[in-house]
Write an enzyme that holds these catalytic residues in place. Structure first.
Site, mmCIF file in Angstrom:
data_model
loop_
_atom_site.group_PDB
_atom_site.id
_atom_site.type_symbol
_atom_site.label_atom_id
_atom_site.label_comp_id
_atom_site.label_asym_id
_atom_site.label_seq_id
_atom_site.Cartn_x
_atom_site.Cartn_y
_atom_site.Cartn_z
ATOM 1 N N GLU A 156 8.733 0.929 11.299
ATOM 2 C CA GLU A 156 9.811 1.907 11.062
ATOM 3 C C GLU A 156 9.161 3.270 11.165
ATOM 4 O OE1 GLU A 156 12.943 1.132 10.491
ATOM 5 O OE2 GLU A 156 12.922 -0.934 9.795
ATOM 6 N N GLY B 79 6.126 4.718 8.583
ATOM 7 C CA GLY B 79 5.312 5.927 8.604
ATOM 8 C C GLY B 79 5.413 6.594 9.953
ATOM 9 N N SER B 80 4.382 7.329 10.301
ATOM 10 C CA SER B 80 4.447 8.131 11.522
ATOM 11 C C SER B 80 4.289 7.265 12.777
ATOM 12 C CB SER B 80 3.344 9.184 11.496
ATOM 13 O OG SER B 80 2.096 8.542 11.407
ATOM 14 N N THR B 81 4.830 7.748 13.869
ATOM 15 C CA THR B 81 4.722 7.050 15.157
ATOM 16 C C THR B 81 3.253 6.943 15.568
ATOM 17 O OG1 THR B 81 6.930 7.727 15.793
ATOM 18 C CG2 THR B 81 5.427 7.200 17.591
ATOM 19 N N GLU B 82 2.497 8.000 15.272
ATOM 20 C CA GLU B 82 1.071 8.026 15.631
ATOM 21 C C GLU B 82 0.328 6.840 14.987
ATOM 22 O OE1 GLU B 82 -0.413 11.593 13.985
ATOM 23 O OE2 GLU B 82 -2.460 11.237 14.672
ATOM 24 N N LYS C 188 0.855 -1.194 0.000
ATOM 25 C CA LYS C 188 0.000 0.000 0.000
ATOM 26 C C LYS C 188 0.889 1.242 0.000
ATOM 27 C CE LYS C 188 -2.088 2.933 2.196
ATOM 28 N NZ LYS C 188 -1.889 4.347 1.820
ATOM 29 N N GLU D 71 9.053 15.904 15.622
ATOM 30 C CA GLU D 71 9.590 15.711 14.278
ATOM 31 C C GLU D 71 8.940 16.742 13.347
ATOM 32 O OE1 GLU D 71 8.366 12.127 12.199
ATOM 33 O OE2 GLU D 71 10.423 11.797 11.581
ATOM 34 N N GLY E 21 1.731 4.200 13.643
ATOM 35 C CA GLY E 21 2.386 2.974 14.118
ATOM 36 C C GLY E 21 1.762 2.469 15.413
ATOM 37 N N CYS F 124 13.186 10.342 7.836
ATOM 38 C CA CYS F 124 12.953 9.882 9.213
ATOM 39 C C CYS F 124 14.221 9.966 10.049
ATOM 40 C CB CYS F 124 12.430 8.454 9.186
ATOM 41 S SG CYS F 124 13.428 7.378 8.153
HETATM 42 P P1 NAD Z 1 1.683 8.253 7.899
HETATM 43 O O1 NAD Z 1 1.812 7.399 9.095
HETATM 44 O O2 NAD Z 1 0.648 9.304 7.892
HETATM 45 O O3 NAD Z 1 1.402 7.356 6.615
HETATM 46 C C1 NAD Z 1 2.217 6.271 6.265
HETATM 47 C C2 NAD Z 1 1.380 5.273 5.503
HETATM 48 O O4 NAD Z 1 0.394 4.733 6.375
HETATM 49 C C3 NAD Z 1 0.623 5.850 4.322
HETATM 50 O O5 NAD Z 1 0.637 4.903 3.278
HETATM 51 C C4 NAD Z 1 -0.795 6.025 4.893
HETATM 52 O O6 NAD Z 1 -1.799 5.988 3.912
HETATM 53 C C5 NAD Z 1 -0.898 4.829 5.810
HETATM 54 N N1 NAD Z 1 -1.885 4.959 6.889
HETATM 55 C C6 NAD Z 1 -2.422 6.094 7.425
HETATM 56 N N2 NAD Z 1 -3.276 5.773 8.417
HETATM 57 C C7 NAD Z 1 -3.286 4.416 8.522
HETATM 58 C C8 NAD Z 1 -3.945 3.495 9.384
HETATM 59 N N3 NAD Z 1 -4.778 3.891 10.333
HETATM 60 N N4 NAD Z 1 -3.685 2.178 9.225
HETATM 61 C C9 NAD Z 1 -2.823 1.745 8.286
HETATM 62 N N5 NAD Z 1 -2.177 2.565 7.435
HETATM 63 C C10 NAD Z 1 -2.393 3.899 7.558
HETATM 64 O O7 NAD Z 1 3.137 8.835 7.670
HETATM 65 P P2 NAD Z 1 3.605 9.797 6.502
HETATM 66 O O8 NAD Z 1 3.176 11.164 6.882
HETATM 67 O O9 NAD Z 1 3.221 9.274 5.177
HETATM 68 O O10 NAD Z 1 5.190 9.626 6.566
HETATM 69 C C11 NAD Z 1 5.964 10.376 7.369
HETATM 70 C C12 NAD Z 1 6.408 9.587 8.581
HETATM 71 O O11 NAD Z 1 7.082 8.398 8.190
HETATM 72 C C13 NAD Z 1 7.402 10.347 9.410
HETATM 73 O O12 NAD Z 1 7.063 10.281 10.762
HETATM 74 C C14 NAD Z 1 8.729 9.604 9.163
HETATM 75 O O13 NAD Z 1 9.639 9.733 10.186
HETATM 76 C C15 NAD Z 1 8.278 8.225 8.947
HETATM 77 N N6 NAD Z 1 9.283 7.436 8.211
HETATM 78 C C16 NAD Z 1 10.010 6.500 8.894
HETATM 79 C C17 NAD Z 1 10.995 5.755 8.241
HETATM 80 C C18 NAD Z 1 11.815 4.737 8.980
HETATM 81 O O14 NAD Z 1 12.463 3.929 8.320
HETATM 82 N N7 NAD Z 1 11.796 4.722 10.296
HETATM 83 C C19 NAD Z 1 11.235 5.968 6.882
HETATM 84 C C20 NAD Z 1 10.484 6.938 6.219
HETATM 85 C C21 NAD Z 1 9.498 7.661 6.899
#
Ligand code: NAD
Length: 478
Positions: free
Chosen positions: A258, A236-239, A184, A389, A241, A292
């Site tokens: 991650e 993605g975001s910690t929130e 996704k 962040e 996650g 990140c």
């Molecule tokens: P996000 O968490 O908003 O979205 C990430 C993905 O999750 C998207 O595909 C989104 O559609 C999906 N998503 C959103 N809500 C969801 C839910 N309830 N259930 C399942 N999937 C859902 O994050 P973002 O704004 O796209 O990315 C930025 C974040 O990603 C930053 O916090 C960054 O630090 C982190 N990041 C971490 C790494 C790492 O390797 N640690 C690498 C890149 C980015």
């Protein structure tokens, strides 16, 4: 400092973008069950690029069923050396189409073409290349001599900052280990994942081994909640996650996260200063700070603070901000209006809380989402800009007097993804690195990535590793 005016050097390739994209399920393109589409735009000029399907829970179910069928029928049974050939083929196809993919990444995501061309796409190909080599040696990755089992069907959810590269980080080890996948991509950057789906189709992988479902968080949630998924890999975001971790608790599904970061980049007064300044710039302004592991908290030894600030102030004036498709551009577009608003809000909080803002003086393009290279001095560790962040080109600069104080400040964060250390003294480098609670520590360098090297965090930066042998273990049952 004078800056040379460069003539425009626009990338001339324009990949063919379809008006509308369906979902990639069971080896073919399918219309979404709800007939809903959304627009993906170019953040550098806000122009519409394509309509992309919003996958519903029923579409996710179809994709998971296709992945299960492919797992049982073809992929887990295939001779590992044959599986390797498919994964190599994907690596080769990405390399062959590298220029087109780089342009697509830049158009859809806003990152400078020189970064997508020289970093994102070659590194994505390198991950497939590396993991293909492991497919028939898995018994040596785990307990010697014992062939390990794959997990089954993996749901993989990726963000928008390195769209193709994050997909490669996840797909390559999963496929090499014999798993099938439902991927996704993020809603603002789906185009390279869809191009990758087409590549996978042309590479003739058995239908259903890789499925790509586009959509927003609802699609991601449907994938997480699907009962027949064996593992979720999320970046993605910690929130989000945390939401996923809660939803999977007690289900027995495997999970790797991650998440975000707020890395300390520590500069001692004895550092090689020319390199350190470049490392600071690379650490925070690479990919507009949408990284990140960005070095977003600069900790400078008090004796060197003045020198670093003078040099950094000069250096950011020489960064070229503008059209991401221009090969000279250093700072491209912010990925979305939403992200730009978040950066502005946090920068506003920094000013309100009493920090001093220094910015690159340049004209911002009239259209699109842009934010100049920025840093704050007079930052307190309690300020929001030092704790949250920002995920933009904004650095928080703080000082320290002793190595112990640097370590204490560096570890004073709920995150633990990465860190940087700059000093001429090898023993100090190694000693400080050992004290930092971060998954990756770069010494006298920053932002080095290699498929052979594991990457990942702990605490609120998540758990699990991607890359290297460690990355294989996340996709094997024992
Ligand atoms: P996000 O968490 O908003 O979205 C990430 C993905 O999750 C998207 O595909 C989104 O559609 C999906 N998503 C959103 N809500 C969801 C839910 N309830 N259930 C399942 N999937 C859902 O994050 P973002 O704004 O796209 O990315 C930025 C974040 O990603 C930053 O916090 C960054 O630090 C982190 N990041 C971490 C790494 C790492 O390797 N640690 C690498 C890149 C980015």
């Amino acid at each position: 400092m004078a800056i040379f005016e460069y003539a425009a050097a626009p990338e001339s390739v324009r990949p063919k973008i379809r008006e509308q994209y369906g979902l990639f399920i069971d080896g073919g393109w399918a219309a979404p069950e709800g007939a809903e589409y959304f627009s993906t735009i170019n953040p550098a000029n806000e122009e519409h690029l394509a309509q992309v399907a919003q996958a519903t829970a029923a579409d996710v179910d179809a994709a998971v069923r296709a992945a299960r069928k492919a797992y049982d029928k073809y992929w887990r049974k295939m001779k590992p050396a044959d599986r390797a050939k498919y994964v190599y083929r994907i690596a080769r196809a990405i390399t062959e189409r590298a220029r087109e993919l780089a342009v697509l990444e830049t158009l859809d995501g806003g990152k400078p073409i020189k970064e997508s061309r020289d970093f994102d796409i070659p590194t994505a190909a390198a991950h497939f290349q590396y993991y293909a080599g492991w497919a028939d040696k898995l018994e040596w990755a785990m307990r010697a001599g014992q062939a390990p089992d794959p997990l089954g069907v993996c749901g993989q959810i990726v963000p928008w900052n390195f769209p193709l590269l994050m997909a490669a980080w996840k797909l390559a080890p999963a496929l090499a280990c014999g798993n099938t996948v439902v991927l996704k991509p993020a809603e603002t950057t789906p185009l390279t994942a869809l191009a990758l789906a087409q590549i996978i189709r042309e590479c003739d992988l058995p239908p259903g081994v890789v499925n790509v479902v586009t959509g927003d968080g609802r699609t991601g949630a449907a994938l997480v909640e699907h009962p027949d998924v064996d593992k979720i890999a999320f970046t993605g975001s910690t929130e989000v996650g945390k939401i996923i971790a809660r939803s999977l608790a007690g289900t027995g599904k495997r999970l790797t996260l991650e998440l975000g970061g707020k890395a300390a980049n520590i500069v001692f007064a004895d550092a090689p200063m020319d390199q350190a300044i470049e490392g600071i710039v690379n650490g925070i302004y690479f990919n507009q700070g949408h990284v990140c592991c960005a070095g977003s908290r600069l900790l400078v030894e008090e004796r060197a603070h003045e020198e670093v600030i003078v040099r950094l102030t000069e250096r950011i004036q020489t960064l070229r901000l503008g059209d991401p498709m221009d090969k000279n551009t250093d700072i491209g577009a912010i990925n979305s209006r939403e992200q730009l608003d978040r950066i502005k809000e946090l920068v506003g909080s920094g000013i309100d809380q009493g920090a001093t803002l220094v910015q690159q003086q340049c004209e911002l393009p009239g259209k699109g989402f842009f934010f100049p290279a920025s840093f704050f001095t007079n930052v307190q560790t309690s300020h929001r800009i030092a704790r949250e962040e920002i995920f933009g080109p904004v650095l928080a600069v703080m000082t320290f007097r002793t190595a112990d104080e640097a370590i204490e400040k560096a570890n004073n964060t709920p995150y633990g993804l990465s860190a940087g250390i700059w000093t001429d003294k090898g023993s100090k480098n190694m000693w400080v690195a050992g004290q930092l609670r971060a998954g990756v520590v770069w010494c006298n360098t920053f932002n080095q990535f290699d498929p052979t090297s594991p990457f990942g965090g702990f605490r609120e930066s998540g758990f699990g590793r991607e890359g290297g042998v460690h990355g294989l273990r996340e996709y094997l049952a024992h």
